[in-house]
Every structure is written in C-alpha cells, then in structure tokens.
Design an enzyme around this catalytic site. Structure first.
Site, PDB file in Angstrom:
ATOM      1  N   ASP A 355      27.724  68.585  63.712  1.00 35.60           N
ATOM      2  CA  ASP A 355      27.683  68.630  62.387  1.00 35.60           C
ATOM      3  C   ASP A 355      29.001  68.513  61.611  1.00 35.60           C
ATOM      4  OD1 ASP A 355      25.958  68.718  59.873  1.00 35.60           O
ATOM      5  OD2 ASP A 355      27.038  70.478  59.414  1.00 35.60           O
ATOM      6  N   GLU A 392      28.983  63.770  64.235  1.00 34.90           N
ATOM      7  CA  GLU A 392      28.639  63.258  62.843  1.00 34.90           C
ATOM      8  C   GLU A 392      30.071  62.896  62.242  1.00 34.90           C
ATOM      9  OE1 GLU A 392      25.687  64.465  59.168  1.00 34.90           O
ATOM     10  OE2 GLU A 392      27.069  66.056  59.859  1.00 34.90           O
TER      11      GLU A 392
END
Length: 714
Positions: A355, A392
């Site tokens: 993330d 990401e």
C-alpha cells in the site's frame, strides 16, 4: 563400553531472580518472545530508552502479574534481552515499559506509564471477536502473546505460478462471507473464506489478494452514520496494530487464540486448489497516527527511529493518515524484511501488494531516493526470492511513480494509467485509441526494459467504484461515511449510461451490462496481470459509495444472491477467464514488437480499424481492433490460435473488415457483448465459425473476440 554422559544445556538454567522470577541474560536475536528450553526469551529494541521493564499478565487479567526490569548487563547495544523461566505460554500476555526522555522536539516520546505491545509479537489479543466492545479502561488494550509454531503443513509447497499466468482476485476476508446469503459455517472468517474455495476454483482465478490481515483495530473510527447513528468501523484494516500477528477478529477461533492456525489452514487449502495468496501490506504508516493518536508500541519504544519526523519533531504525513514509517532507516528496514520473511516462511504466503509503496523509497526527510535500500533488499532477499512483489506506486503526498518505481527487475505495479484509460475509452471519450492499444499491449511505454507482467492491470479495486457503480453513477455518493461526501476520489471516469442510480429502463440496464462486459473483456485479453475486484463478476453495488473503508455492512459485503440474479455476467466472466487460460498468446510476458520474429507470416501483434490493417489513430476514432498471432505465444515456445479483439466505444454500429488467416483457417466467434445471452458467448474451444468470413458487424458500445483456427471438416 561406557554410556556417554548427556550434557544439559547451560542456558537452560537461571542465573538470578528478579521480582520472584528465575531469569538469565537472554539472546538478542530473534526479536520478540520465543520459547526456549525451560522458559521464554524476550528481546526488544530501543536505542534511546534509559531503562526497560518486561510486564507480565495472566491472560485477560486487568493488572500485571509482575514487572521485571532488565538489568544493565542484559542489554547488548540497543537490545534488551532476558530469558524468564517457568512461564505458561498459553496463559501469558506480555508487554514492555520503556523509560526515557519525553522531548517531542528531539523526537522522544517515552512514557513509562504506558504498557507497550511488542512490535514482533506473533499473536495479539484484545480484539479477539470482530466488533465486540472492549474494556475501554484497559491499561493494555493490544496484548502481545507467545505463539507455538507447530502447524502441520503436510506437503504444502509454493505453487510458483508464473506471474504472467496469474488472474488475481482482490477480496476482503470478512466481507467475502459476512452476508447472510453466504451460507457458510462461520461468516466473515478465514474458515468462511475457505468454504468458498470451490467458488473461486469454478470462477477460474488462481490468486487471491487479501486486504490487510495483520492485526488492526476495527473500532478505530470516531464517526457514525449520519442517517442511522450507527457506529462506523475501520473495515478495510489499513491501520496496522501488529505486523507479525494475523487478525484475530477474522478467525472463528480468535477468542481461543487459534487465529494463526486457522489462517494457515486457509492458505494450505487455497494452495491445494491451485490458488496463490497475496497479502495487502501497509508499511507506510501505523495505527498510532499523529501526536494525538494512541501510543501502542513504536512511538513508546523509539519514536525517532520508527517514524519520519520534521526538524521540530512533528510527524511527516506522506501517508495521509497522520504518520509515516521511516522505512529506510536500517532498523526499520530490518523490521520490514523480518516481517515479510516470517509471513513467507511460516505462513507460506506467495506475494505482497504494498500500500502506498512510493513511501518505501523516501529518505528520512521525505526526499525520494534514487536507489532506495529497502526496495533493493526486498528484491534480492534469498527468502523472498520467488515471492511476488507488487507496488501501489504512489502515495498520499503526490509522489506518483507508475512506470518509474525502483524495481530492480523484480517489482510489478498496480497500473493506475491502465485503469483510467480503459474507463475513459469504454465510456466513449475521444482521442484514446492509441493509448488503449498501448495499455492492452502491456504498457511498453511504462515498462520498457521489463516484462508485461510488471503491469498489474485493473479497472476497479477496493478503493473506488465497483464495476456496477462505474456504469450506474456519474458522481460519488459517500454520505453514509459521515464526512459530508467530501471523502473519496472525484476522478472516477464513470458514466451512468443516461440515468443516475438504479434504473427501471430495460435499455439502460442492458447498456450497463454491456459496458461491464466490455471492461471485463478488455481486462482479460490485455497483456499483463489482470486483477478483478470481488463481486464485480456478479455486479455487486455499493450504491455509489467509492470509499467503503468504514462500511461493515451489506454495502460492502458480497451478496451471494447475486450469483443467480446476475448469472449472465457471472458466466461471461467465468468464460473470459477460461479463455485467457486457454490462450497463452494472451499471457506472453514479453512486450510485442509488431513484427514477425518466428517466421509465421504474421507479426506478433497487429492493429486494425474498420478496415483490416488500417488502424484509425485519429482523435475522433472510437474503434480499435488488434490481432495476436498464436505462433508467437510465449515467445514462440508454444502453439496457439490467432486471437482477434475489437472494441467499439462508439454509439453507432460498425462493419469491420477482418484480417485474413492462413489457408484452411477461419474466424470463430467466442464473444460479442452486443448479442443477448446465450448468443453472445460460446464455450471455450467450441466456438462456431462465422457465417460471413472476412467481415463482422459490431454493434454500438460493444466488443467482439474471435478465434482463428482450422476449419472443421466432415
């Protein structure tokens, strides 16, 4: 002969007593709490603490049983280590008190009044049953526990599926089976997900990507639903409390402390079904938040080491959640590496999606590093050598690195540009034919020098509209989140097909179904790694909410009744996945070059418009055709058919001229999204030859997939 004398281990004996407990100097490594002969070894790092105490609790007790101060000689460098004998691991909860200066401007926030959780704890209690109100006056809310690593994996080994062959299915452990329609024995748990493995196999996915399963606090959300007054949760789990511990509230056995075994059983059974497991991990921030947040572990043990701090001791906030982990500090790098090694070695995890991964290549002052040591270590670590690493490649402070993420030949990326291009093209925006062609070819403009599998292609993910909502709403509708609809993104590139929200119009509903099929069709015939959001295959809706992070209710849960209600879309998705698996030419890792490298007489990829071999790249064009030559599949190492794909984002139909095939071959229809079921979809391998060879009439807002192979005779 005489029997050799058996020598007993010297380190199995105490050397002194502290507060009534028999102890000896411990071993600094490994960090955390680990059973050793006769006792438990406790090891904790703190560079700037002046003193450290081990705090022991009986399971569930409000007050400590004892506190044992580490003698100065039990400290090696910046590590306190002590072995305590005679403890019962199953009835033990433990923590630490770190003494030292409280000087925020210097980065120090020590508070000996706080009991701190062990950052390396393998189990954490305190949130053992999802959503249950805890004792808010508990002096130690997130309690570290000792885990006995005795799980029987049998013959489980890594599946080692080549990255380019993956079809990823992103889902939420709780949300996948929490809905009453799931009909599982333990809804919302690892066990519930395990009972749905046959569904995943039937769908055809071979990799599940799970939203965070590291221990977090679902009650860490102060807001309420303005309409109902009901509690809102931290449902997604992007607020990690403990990085080595599986979420107890996701386990049917969490109240018994068996969450580790339950999760391992899920992984083992997914592997037996041929499905890999990727975990969504959050190393960019923690649940401690900014200076107003709770002190759980890192802040109280060594705030200046674990977090990025300004010269005045304030928290840099590149994560958008209050704090930013100081990932490239050597101690923190070691923590992250040890954590991932642990999940691979002890939980047999196949990969990780990071993330806000752009934070992982920032220096302590936030400056992006040209050669970030953490990313390089992860790429080359021997234990993680065959583990999938997915970034990401952006963060909340504007560092956008899609196509430029430091990859060391190992990292793949969530391709946000792919998502936006497909959405915009399919809704009918002009000037995108060339960019769509590039995205479907594996985005060579972004990943030149790497393979197409560096691109994880997706149209939807947990963060944003579902596929259904993408064709049902022009704007977000997040009022239920309690933030006056200010949260969530506004750049959705969605189109409601003429009417906002649910529609009674058959024309609107048919167009929406066609548009969903079009986007799924593009996704599953593009080079790269396709990722599907759970529920998109059955048209799951969040009623226009594009930020369901706090919605632990039917808005976020998978409604299993949709399998029947939207059976047509489900069958279309299932068949598309099977088609991708059946045609290796769609899964070739190398980017196409547009020429004939194997002597087939055809380029590996060719582009077409309304006229064969004449693509229309102009701004007004909304039609793209492409053909892949099967002789080039997997670099020419395997044989496959020709595959022709055409996407028409125009509101008018078009008569397409088809490229010719080798002598004796003909085009066969696999899918046409403009045709009503069952005529618009054929069984994989059972496609029918076209009645009008050389031409195809493609309806408005539609997509066709053809297979070129030998004519059947007799």
């Amino acid at each position: 002969m005489t029997t050799p004398e058996v020598r007993e281990r010297v380190d199995a004996f105490p050397t002194r007593r502290i507060n009534g407990y028999r102890v000896r100097a411990g071993r600094p490594f490994p960090y955390g709490a680990h059973p050793v002969p006769g006792g438990i070894n406790f090891s904790v790092y703190s560079d700037r603490a002046t003193a450290m105490r081990l705090v022991l609790f009986e399971r569930g007790a409000r007050r400590p049983t004892a506190e044992l101060e580490f003698p100065p000689e039990f400290r090696t460098g910046s590590v306190y280590a002590m072995t305590v004998f005679g403890l019962d691991p199953e009835n033990l909860e433990y923590g630490f008190r770190a003494d030292g200066p409280f000087d925020p401007e210097a980065g120090d926030r020590f508070d000996a009044g706080k009991v701190l959780s062990d950052p390396y704890a393998r189990l954490v209690s305190g949130r053992d049953v999802w959503g249950r109100e805890p004792d808010w006056d508990d002096v130690y809310p997130y309690r570290a526990k000792v885990l006995d690593e005795d799980f029987d994996w049998g013959d489980d080994t890594p599946l080692g599926i080549p990255t380019e062959d993956l079809v990823v299915y992103e889902t939420h452990v709780r949300g996948f089976t929490r809905h009453p329609s799931s009909r599982v024995s333990a809804p919302g748990t690892y066990t519930g997900l395990r009972e749905k493995i046959p569904y995943l196999r039937d769908l055809g996915v071979n990799c599940v990507e799970l939203l965070p399963v590291f221990e977090f606090d679902e009650l860490d959300n102060p807001r309420t639903d303005p309409a109902t007054g009901g509690r809102l949760h931290n449902y997604w789990g992007y607020n990690t409390v403990s990085f080595f511990a599986p979420k107890a509230g996701y386990a049917a056995t969490g109240r018994f402390g068996m969450q580790a075994d339950e999760f391992k059983t899920l992984v083992r059974e997914l592997h037996r079904a041929g499905i890999e497991v990727v975990l969504d991990v959050v190393f960019n921030h923690t649940a401690e938040g900014n200076e107003h947040g709770p002190t759980i572990s890192f802040r109280g043990l060594d705030n200046a080491t674990y977090y990025m701090l300004t010269p005045r001791g304030e928290y840099y906030n590149f994560s958008g959640t209050g704090n930013t982990v100081n990932c490239n500090h050597p101690v923190v790098r070691d923590f992250v590496l040890s954590c991932l090694r642990y999940w691979v070695a002890e939980y047999h995890i196949d990969g990780f999606r990071f993330d806000l991964a752009a934070i992982l290549d920032r220096a302590p002052d936030g400056t992006p590093l040209p050669n970030p040591p953490l990313l390089e270590q992860l790429a080359h670590d021997p234990i993680l050598r065959h583990t999938k690493l997915i970034a990401e490649a952006w963060d909340a402070a504007g560092l956008y690195q899609v196509g430029a993420f430091p990859n060391y030949g190992r990292w793949s990326e969530w391709n946000g540009k792919y998502r936006d291009t497909v959405r915009r093209f399919v809704k009918g925006e002009p000037g995108l034919v060339g960019e769509l062609a590039t995205r479907m070819a594996g985005s060579p403009d972004l990943y030149r020098g790497r393979t197409a599998s560096a691109s994880v292609n997706f149209v939807t993910a947990h963060d944003g509209f579902t596929l259904n909502d993408l064709v049902t709403y022009n704007g977000k509708h997040n009022e239920a989140n309690g933030e006056d609809n200010r949260d969530g993104g506004d750049d959705n590139h969605s189109w409601n097909c003429g009417e906002e929200g649910p529609s009674a119009s058959a024309r609107v509903r048919d167009l929406r179904t066609r548009q969903m099929k079009n986007m799924l069709g593009v996704l599953l015939t593009s080079q790269g790694v396709p990722m599907i959001l759970a529920g998109d295959e059955v048209g799951r809706t969040q009623l226009g909410n594009n930020n369901g992070y706090c919605q632990d209710n039917e808005l976020s849960w998978f409604d299993w009744g949709l399998l029947g209600a939207n059976a047509e879309l489900l069958e279309f998705t299932r068949s598309l996945i099977a088609f991708r698996h059946a045609h290796p030419v769609l899964r070739t890792a190398d980017h196409p070059v547009g020429s004939d490298q194997v002597g087939s007489g055809y380029p590996d990829i060719s582009w077409h418009g309304v006229r064969a071999w004449h693509p229309d790249w102009s701004a007004h064009s909304r039609v793209l055709g492409l053909m892949r030559c099967g002789r080039h599949a997997k670099g020419g190492t395997v044989a496959d058919d020709h595959v022709y794909i055409a996407v028409n984002a125009h509101w008018e139909a078009h008569d397409l001229e088809l490229p010719g095939l080798p002598e004796g071959q003909a085009w066969h229809l696999f899918a046409d999204t403009s045709l009503a079921a069952p005529h618009g979809l054929a069984p994989v391998g059972g496609e029918s030859e076209l009645h009008h060879p050389g031409r195809y009439h493609l309806g408005p807002h539609a997509m066709v997939i053809l297979v070129g192979r030998d004519r059947r005779t007799g």
